[in-house]
Design a protein around this motif. Sequence first.
Motif, PDB file in Angstrom:
ATOM      1  N   SER A 222      59.427  46.871  20.611  1.00 21.52           N
ATOM      2  CA  SER A 222      60.290  47.312  21.435  1.00 21.52           C
ATOM      3  C   SER A 222      60.301  48.916  21.341  1.00 21.52           C
ATOM      4  N   PRO A 223      61.140  49.292  22.340  1.00 23.02           N
ATOM      5  CA  PRO A 223      61.381  51.036  22.221  1.00 23.02           C
ATOM      6  C   PRO A 223      61.741  51.513  20.878  1.00 23.02           C
ATOM      7  N   GLU A 224      62.761  50.781  20.374  1.00 24.37           N
ATOM      8  CA  GLU A 224      63.299  51.333  19.054  1.00 24.37           C
ATOM      9  C   GLU A 224      62.354  51.075  17.921  1.00 24.37           C
ATOM     10  N   ASP A 225      61.556  49.723  17.667  1.00 20.47           N
ATOM     11  CA  ASP A 225      60.693  49.563  16.784  1.00 20.47           C
ATOM     12  C   ASP A 225      59.329  50.843  16.967  1.00 20.47           C
ATOM     13  N   GLN A 226      59.072  51.131  18.373  1.00 19.64           N
ATOM     14  CA  GLN A 226      58.019  52.153  18.629  1.00 19.64           C
ATOM     15  C   GLN A 226      58.360  53.495  17.935  1.00 19.64           C
ATOM     16  N   ALA A 227      59.654  53.876  18.355  1.00 19.38           N
ATOM     17  CA  ALA A 227      60.232  55.167  17.842  1.00 19.38           C
ATOM     18  C   ALA A 227      60.052  55.255  16.224  1.00 19.38           C
ATOM     19  N   ARG A 228      60.462  54.127  15.699  1.00 22.77           N
ATOM     20  CA  ARG A 228      60.430  54.066  14.035  1.00 22.77           C
ATOM     21  C   ARG A 228      59.205  54.222  13.562  1.00 22.77           C
ATOM     22  N   LEU A 229      57.993  53.693  14.190  1.00 21.52           N
ATOM     23  CA  LEU A 229      56.828  53.768  13.693  1.00 21.52           C
ATOM     24  C   LEU A 229      56.223  55.182  13.787  1.00 21.52           C
ATOM     25  N   GLU A 230      56.443  55.904  15.072  1.00 19.50           N
ATOM     26  CA  GLU A 230      56.030  57.034  15.067  1.00 19.50           C
ATOM     27  C   GLU A 230      56.634  57.889  14.192  1.00 19.50           C
ATOM     28  N   LEU A 231      57.819  57.693  13.693  1.00 20.07           N
ATOM     29  CA  LEU A 231      58.421  58.474  12.458  1.00 20.07           C
ATOM     30  C   LEU A 231      57.551  58.109  11.223  1.00 20.07           C
ATOM     31  N   ALA A 232      57.468  57.039  11.022  1.00 14.45           N
ATOM     32  CA  ALA A 232      56.760  56.565   9.780  1.00 14.45           C
ATOM     33  C   ALA A 232      55.471  57.222   9.815  1.00 14.45           C
TER      34      ALA A 232
ATOM     35  N   ASN B  56      34.641  38.763  14.428  1.00 14.03           N
ATOM     36  CA  ASN B  56      33.926  39.865  14.701  1.00 14.03           C
ATOM     37  C   ASN B  56      33.530  39.708  16.362  1.00 14.03           C
ATOM     38  N   PRO B  57      34.189  40.839  17.124  1.00 15.00           N
ATOM     39  CA  PRO B  57      35.110  41.851  16.707  1.00 15.00           C
ATOM     40  C   PRO B  57      36.352  41.643  16.317  1.00 15.00           C
ATOM     41  N   CYS B  58      37.084  42.486  15.769  1.00 15.47           N
ATOM     42  CA  CYS B  58      38.375  42.373  15.320  1.00 15.47           C
ATOM     43  C   CYS B  58      39.285  43.652  15.798  1.00 15.47           C
ATOM     44  N   ARG B  59      40.664  43.675  15.509  1.00 14.80           N
ATOM     45  CA  ARG B  59      41.523  44.497  15.987  1.00 14.80           C
ATOM     46  C   ARG B  59      42.192  44.785  14.710  1.00 14.80           C
ATOM     47  N   ILE B  60      42.591  45.964  14.753  1.00 15.41           N
ATOM     48  CA  ILE B  60      43.905  46.560  13.735  1.00 15.41           C
ATOM     49  C   ILE B  60      44.823  47.402  14.281  1.00 15.41           C
ATOM     50  N   LYS B  61      46.023  47.012  13.970  1.00 15.15           N
ATOM     51  CA  LYS B  61      47.274  47.880  14.625  1.00 15.15           C
ATOM     52  C   LYS B  61      47.785  48.614  13.212  1.00 15.15           C
ATOM     53  N   TYR B  62      47.473  49.956  13.013  1.00 14.01           N
ATOM     54  CA  TYR B  62      47.896  51.134  12.167  1.00 14.01           C
ATOM     55  C   TYR B  62      48.955  51.553  12.420  1.00 14.01           C
ATOM     56  N   TYR B  63      50.346  51.400  12.204  1.00 13.03           N
ATOM     57  CA  TYR B  63      51.304  51.795  12.854  1.00 13.03           C
ATOM     58  C   TYR B  63      51.370  51.797  14.162  1.00 13.03           C
ATOM     59  N   THR B  64      51.004  52.974  14.875  1.00 16.27           N
ATOM     60  CA  THR B  64      50.910  52.732  16.355  1.00 16.27           C
ATOM     61  C   THR B  64      49.646  52.987  16.980  1.00 16.27           C
ATOM     62  N   LYS B  65      48.689  52.932  16.007  1.00 16.43           N
ATOM     63  CA  LYS B  65      47.369  53.253  16.513  1.00 16.43           C
ATOM     64  C   LYS B  65      46.440  51.938  16.493  1.00 16.43           C
ATOM     65  N   GLU B  66      45.834  51.758  17.562  1.00 18.49           N
ATOM     66  CA  GLU B  66      44.929  50.717  17.854  1.00 18.49           C
ATOM     67  C   GLU B  66      43.674  50.974  17.655  1.00 18.49           C
TER      68      GLU B  66
ATOM     69  N   CYS C 210      46.555  58.618  11.612  1.00 21.98           N
ATOM     70  CA  CYS C 210      47.728  59.210  11.632  1.00 21.98           C
ATOM     71  C   CYS C 210      47.603  60.899  11.341  1.00 21.98           C
ATOM     72  N   ALA C 211      46.274  61.406  11.209  1.00 21.33           N
ATOM     73  CA  ALA C 211      46.311  62.712  10.877  1.00 21.33           C
ATOM     74  C   ALA C 211      46.676  63.589  12.236  1.00 21.33           C
ATOM     75  N   GLY C 212      46.985  64.985  12.101  1.00 19.05           N
ATOM     76  CA  GLY C 212      47.430  65.342  12.936  1.00 19.05           C
ATOM     77  C   GLY C 212      46.443  65.983  13.969  1.00 19.05           C
ATOM     78  N   GLU C 213      46.881  66.370  15.217  1.00 17.04           N
ATOM     79  CA  GLU C 213      45.727  66.662  16.066  1.00 17.04           C
ATOM     80  C   GLU C 213      44.899  67.715  15.795  1.00 17.04           C
TER      81      GLU C 213
END
Length: 335
Positions: free
Chosen positions: A56-66, A194-204, A311-314
Amino acid sequence: MHAGLVTENCIVVAEGEIGLDGVFRVNALGFPSCESRAELPATAQKINFFGAPMLSPEDQARLELAELDAQDGRIVFLSNVWLDRPGTFESLHTLLSGFQDADMIPAVIVMMGNFSARATSNTPDADYVGLKEGFRQLARLIDTYSRIKEGSTFVFVPGPNDPGLGQVLPQPRLPTYFTSELQAVLPNAVFASNPCRIKYYTKEIVIFRYDLLKQMRRRCLVPVSEDVADNADLMFQQLASTLLQQSCLCPLPLQVQPVHWAHDAALQLYPLPHALILADTSPQATFRHEDCTVMNPGCLQERNFAAYKPCAGEDSDDFEPSALPGATQESQEDF
């Protein structure tokens, strides 16, 4: 001609003209361009292509803060973890002790096959008992590093020559027969396909263990120039560009690489992930295109591995190719 490796199963854009004899003569040949995540149509942004639960948009925002508190979190990638070679356990000991002594516990450790130096998939001389013993020794080794055992999530991805249901993609997880003792030590470990996918916070993140460069070069319909063919980094860029622009992990003819059509979506790369881990026997390399980082972590048998900071900065380097003492830069690639 645009950058890329054109094989029989690729989609291309051809520019040319049809002569009076009815023959279409091509003046320029290229791949469809990539579509960055920021440029996705509004309808596509609402569709869950990746497969993880929709947020949800709320969960997405919480993950971005985390994510702001997880900028130092690392995912470590190891490929060709041959459990029938004593040198593998020496390398793993060096690696794990280094992380634990430096107080740098990885968030995730991904170990990819092949897990045996010899082919163990549908071969008459397959040493299944030896492979099971290798996983038992791996369990004992990991059990000695209590902080990593408790603080890291382990993911195990089979290689193309590991036991499974033949050579069809996607490959299922490793059979429990081999991993039961490892699961007892690591009850939260993930034994992935194989292959597989990982969702790490908001990163795919998409992970694929396949010796793809060798296969693509063998079946390339348009010759690669010598200056590119002799440069490992440029060849990896050609391969990565092909996969991203084809939106497919394995654009090979079906007679070369069969696909289980019920699970064909596992091979798609649309929209582009934040990172694609393309574990190949070619040398370590990285390539970035349309905000997608494609990386080859190298082979543990050459004492190479890689760490990724999703999650490293740009302004930070998110990919860290690394090597243990005594590493070699030679490739196992054989064309």
